[in-house]
Scaffold this motif. Structure first.
Motif, PDB file in Angstrom:
ATOM      1  N   ILE A   2      31.640 -43.269 -14.581  1.00  0.00           N
ATOM      2  CA  ILE A   2      32.740 -42.401 -14.158  1.00  0.00           C
ATOM      3  C   ILE A   2      32.809 -42.422 -12.639  1.00  0.00           C
ATOM      4  CG2 ILE A   2      33.620 -40.019 -14.131  1.00  0.00           C
ATOM      5  CD1 ILE A   2      33.677 -41.297 -16.885  1.00  0.00           C
ATOM      6  N   TYR A   3      34.027 -42.556 -12.127  1.00  0.00           N
ATOM      7  CA  TYR A   3      34.282 -42.562 -10.692  1.00  0.00           C
ATOM      8  C   TYR A   3      35.196 -41.389 -10.370  1.00  0.00           C
ATOM      9  CZ  TYR A   3      32.655 -47.296 -11.429  1.00  0.00           C
ATOM     10  OH  TYR A   3      31.922 -48.388 -11.802  1.00  0.00           O
ATOM     11  N   GLN A   4      34.991 -40.779  -9.202  1.00  0.00           N
ATOM     12  CA  GLN A   4      35.823 -39.660  -8.792  1.00  0.00           C
ATOM     13  C   GLN A   4      36.353 -39.887  -7.382  1.00  0.00           C
ATOM     14  OE1 GLN A   4      33.500 -36.068  -9.111  1.00  0.00           O
ATOM     15  NE2 GLN A   4      33.916 -35.890 -11.302  1.00  0.00           N
ATOM     16  N   VAL A   5      37.580 -39.425  -7.160  1.00  0.00           N
ATOM     17  CA  VAL A   5      38.176 -39.391  -5.837  1.00  0.00           C
ATOM     18  C   VAL A   5      38.203 -37.924  -5.425  1.00  0.00           C
ATOM     19  CG1 VAL A   5      40.232 -39.861  -4.454  1.00  0.00           C
ATOM     20  CG2 VAL A   5      39.552 -41.448  -6.276  1.00  0.00           C
ATOM     21  N   ARG A   6      37.654 -37.648  -4.236  1.00  0.00           N
ATOM     22  CA  ARG A   6      37.553 -36.273  -3.746  1.00  0.00           C
ATOM     23  C   ARG A   6      38.108 -36.168  -2.332  1.00  0.00           C
ATOM     24  NH1 ARG A   6      31.261 -34.905  -5.223  1.00  0.00           N
ATOM     25  NH2 ARG A   6      31.407 -35.228  -7.475  1.00  0.00           N
ATOM     26  N   VAL A   7      38.608 -34.977  -1.999  1.00  0.00           N
ATOM     27  CA  VAL A   7      39.032 -34.663  -0.642  1.00  0.00           C
ATOM     28  C   VAL A   7      38.161 -33.507  -0.170  1.00  0.00           C
ATOM     29  CG1 VAL A   7      40.924 -33.846   0.810  1.00  0.00           C
ATOM     30  CG2 VAL A   7      41.395 -35.430  -1.053  1.00  0.00           C
ATOM     31  N   ASP A   8      37.537 -33.676   1.002  1.00  0.00           N
ATOM     32  CA  ASP A   8      36.637 -32.667   1.556  1.00  0.00           C
ATOM     33  C   ASP A   8      37.156 -32.255   2.930  1.00  0.00           C
ATOM     34  OD1 ASP A   8      34.540 -31.218   2.697  1.00  0.00           O
ATOM     35  OD2 ASP A   8      33.019 -32.442   1.709  1.00  0.00           O
ATOM     36  N   ASP A   9      37.408 -30.954   3.106  1.00  0.00           N
ATOM     37  CA  ASP A   9      37.903 -30.458   4.393  1.00  0.00           C
ATOM     38  C   ASP A   9      36.799 -29.822   5.238  1.00  0.00           C
ATOM     39  OD1 ASP A   9      37.433 -28.020   3.188  1.00  0.00           O
ATOM     40  OD2 ASP A   9      39.513 -27.350   3.258  1.00  0.00           O
ATOM     41  N   GLY A  10      35.561 -30.001   4.844  1.00  0.00           N
ATOM     42  CA  GLY A  10      34.441 -29.429   5.580  1.00  0.00           C
ATOM     43  C   GLY A  10      33.959 -28.115   5.003  1.00  0.00           C
ATOM     44  N   GLU A  11      34.835 -27.413   4.311  1.00  0.00           N
ATOM     45  CA  GLU A  11      34.471 -26.142   3.682  1.00  0.00           C
ATOM     46  C   GLU A  11      34.354 -26.279   2.171  1.00  0.00           C
ATOM     47  OE1 GLU A  11      36.952 -22.920   4.893  1.00  0.00           O
ATOM     48  OE2 GLU A  11      36.846 -23.484   6.994  1.00  0.00           O
ATOM     49  N   SER A  12      35.157 -27.147   1.598  1.00  0.00           N
ATOM     50  CA  SER A  12      35.120 -27.343   0.147  1.00  0.00           C
ATOM     51  C   SER A  12      35.510 -28.778  -0.187  1.00  0.00           C
ATOM     52  CB  SER A  12      36.061 -26.363  -0.559  1.00  0.00           C
ATOM     53  OG  SER A  12      37.393 -26.605  -0.154  1.00  0.00           O
ATOM     54  N   SER A  13      35.029 -29.219  -1.334  1.00  0.00           N
ATOM     55  CA  SER A  13      35.357 -30.548  -1.834  1.00  0.00           C
ATOM     56  C   SER A  13      36.223 -30.387  -3.076  1.00  0.00           C
ATOM     57  CB  SER A  13      34.079 -31.312  -2.181  1.00  0.00           C
ATOM     58  OG  SER A  13      34.388 -32.601  -2.635  1.00  0.00           O
ATOM     59  N   VAL A  14      37.388 -31.003  -3.065  1.00  0.00           N
ATOM     60  CA  VAL A  14      38.343 -30.876  -4.161  1.00  0.00           C
ATOM     61  C   VAL A  14      38.398 -32.191  -4.928  1.00  0.00           C
ATOM     62  CG1 VAL A  14      40.754 -30.442  -4.770  1.00  0.00           C
ATOM     63  CG2 VAL A  14      39.703 -29.211  -2.858  1.00  0.00           C
ATOM     64  N   LEU A  15      38.170 -32.112  -6.219  1.00  0.00           N
ATOM     65  CA  LEU A  15      38.278 -33.280  -7.086  1.00  0.00           C
ATOM     66  C   LEU A  15      39.755 -33.597  -7.299  1.00  0.00           C
ATOM     67  CD1 LEU A  15      37.156 -35.396  -9.084  1.00  0.00           C
ATOM     68  CD2 LEU A  15      37.219 -33.592 -10.821  1.00  0.00           C
ATOM     69  N   ILE A  16      40.162 -34.809  -6.932  1.00  0.00           N
ATOM     70  CA  ILE A  16      41.541 -35.242  -7.144  1.00  0.00           C
ATOM     71  C   ILE A  16      41.701 -35.750  -8.569  1.00  0.00           C
ATOM     72  CG2 ILE A  16      43.361 -36.833  -6.418  1.00  0.00           C
ATOM     73  CD1 ILE A  16      42.695 -34.616  -4.391  1.00  0.00           C
ATOM     74  N   GLU A  17      40.813 -36.679  -8.970  1.00  0.00           N
ATOM     75  CA  GLU A  17      40.884 -37.217 -10.327  1.00  0.00           C
ATOM     76  C   GLU A  17      39.607 -37.983 -10.648  1.00  0.00           C
ATOM     77  OE1 GLU A  17      44.178 -39.459 -13.147  1.00  0.00           O
ATOM     78  OE2 GLU A  17      44.695 -38.853 -11.131  1.00  0.00           O
ATOM     79  N   SER A  18      39.301 -38.076 -11.944  1.00  0.00           N
ATOM     80  CA  SER A  18      38.166 -38.860 -12.435  1.00  0.00           C
ATOM     81  C   SER A  18      38.688 -40.067 -13.205  1.00  0.00           C
ATOM     82  CB  SER A  18      37.292 -38.021 -13.373  1.00  0.00           C
ATOM     83  OG  SER A  18      36.667 -36.985 -12.671  1.00  0.00           O
ATOM     84  N   PHE A  19      37.960 -41.182 -13.119  1.00  0.00           N
ATOM     85  CA  PHE A  19      38.363 -42.432 -13.770  1.00  0.00           C
ATOM     86  C   PHE A  19      37.151 -43.096 -14.404  1.00  0.00           C
ATOM     87  CE2 PHE A  19      41.092 -41.718 -10.133  1.00  0.00           C
ATOM     88  CZ  PHE A  19      42.363 -41.930 -10.627  1.00  0.00           C
ATOM     89  N   ASP A  20      37.384 -43.852 -15.468  1.00  0.00           N
ATOM     90  CA  ASP A  20      36.320 -44.696 -16.017  1.00  0.00           C
ATOM     91  C   ASP A  20      36.540 -46.161 -15.642  1.00  0.00           C
ATOM     92  OD1 ASP A  20      38.465 -45.204 -17.666  1.00  0.00           O
ATOM     93  OD2 ASP A  20      37.423 -44.747 -19.519  1.00  0.00           O
ATOM     94  N   ASP A  21      37.605 -46.440 -14.904  1.00  0.00           N
ATOM     95  CA  ASP A  21      37.945 -47.782 -14.432  1.00  0.00           C
ATOM     96  C   ASP A  21      37.904 -47.777 -12.905  1.00  0.00           C
ATOM     97  OD1 ASP A  21      39.273 -50.088 -13.537  1.00  0.00           O
ATOM     98  OD2 ASP A  21      40.601 -50.120 -15.267  1.00  0.00           O
TER      99      ASP A  21
END
Length: 65
Positions: A2-21
């Motif tokens: 599983i791969y994840q794309v995340r955005v981190d602003d220094g205070e919190s990390s937000v999961l954008i989406e998870s992928f198996d590809d």
């Protein structure tokens, strides 16, 4: 795997989406970079290992003004 794309602003990390590809995860990662309008954030692509909390960074980009 599983791969994840995340955005981190220094205070919190937000999961954008998870992928198996990985190719789809890279596509999402690049689209997030191109669409970014907020300064001082990190876009991260990670691979999940074991449980939901453990991950290995694949790549990330930091954006500042």
């Amino acid at each position: 795997m599983i791969y994840q794309v995340r955005v981190d602003d220094g205070e919190s990390s937000v999961l954008i989406e998870s992928f198996d590809d990985l190719a789809l995860a890279i596509d999402c990662y690049v689209l997030q970079i191109l669409a970014l309008t907020q300064p001082f954030v990190d876009i991260q692509l990670v691979q999940m290992v074991g449980d939901e909390e453990a991950c290995v960074p694949i790549t990330s980009h930091s954006f500042t003004v």
